[in-house]
Design an enzyme around this catalytic site. Sequence first.
Site: not given
Length: 215
Positions: A126, A171, A160, A87, A13
Amino acid sequence: MNIILLGPPGAGKGTQAKLLVDERGMTQLSTGDMLREAKSSGTEMGHRVAEVMNRGELVTDEIVIGLIEEKLDAPHGNGFIFDGFPRTLAQADALGALLARHGQHLDAVIEMQVDDAALVERVTGRYTCANCGAVYHDRIKPAATAGVCDACGATQMVRRADDTEDALKQRLMEYYKKTSPLIGYYYAKGALYSVDGLAEIGIVSAAIRKVLDKT
Ligand code: AP5
């Protein structure tokens, strides 16, 4: 044009939102980025938000709706890209009402479909530029010169706290329990479009462009 990018953690996203900002002059509203800013503010609220995010759970509807409400008043170029918001069904209802109050509406909800195994690899590899937020990946999309941002030249890259396999499991659980019902919600409203988020970044981006050009 106002759009939502909908998909599980690591679906791409943020990557696609940044491309749309560059290509179409749209404004990206990422509740994840806003909450990470709150987290680093050192305030009491920031500490509470950090605990929830690091566990991989969702922050309360009240907090995130408040964050989005503040942003809708600001100038927004060629429309908003909602990235990571809504969400929950309550957030989706609130967004509809907020847009209507601003004389606006939602043009498209783009669901990015990616299977869980690919998400683990994407999320654990990431890293992002601490200065401009450009998103990279150890294997799939490394910076051209290690440690130097291709976009702005800054030399501080960050990972992160919730990009671990354990936090990702939580998550994903939150996504399937609370966010995936939005797929049916927006389908019923005639606003849902799905793209294959497993394809290469450029191919996903072309698929999104195709949807937006006919909307
Ligand atoms: P948030 O920051 O929104 O995280 P997320 O939804 O979990 O999504 P990610 O940012 O992890 O992934 P992405 O889909 O943007 O993927 P990306 O482009 O980076 O939220 C974090 C937390 O904040 C939540 O857990 C919650 O606690 C809280 N929160 C946020 N919003 C909330 C809300 N509305 N309500 C309540 N709580 C909220 O890509 C991932 C990696 O894959 C990158 O390395 C990238 O280079 C790579 N990649 C991207 N596309 C491709 C591709 N096509 N092929 C191969 N690799 C790719």
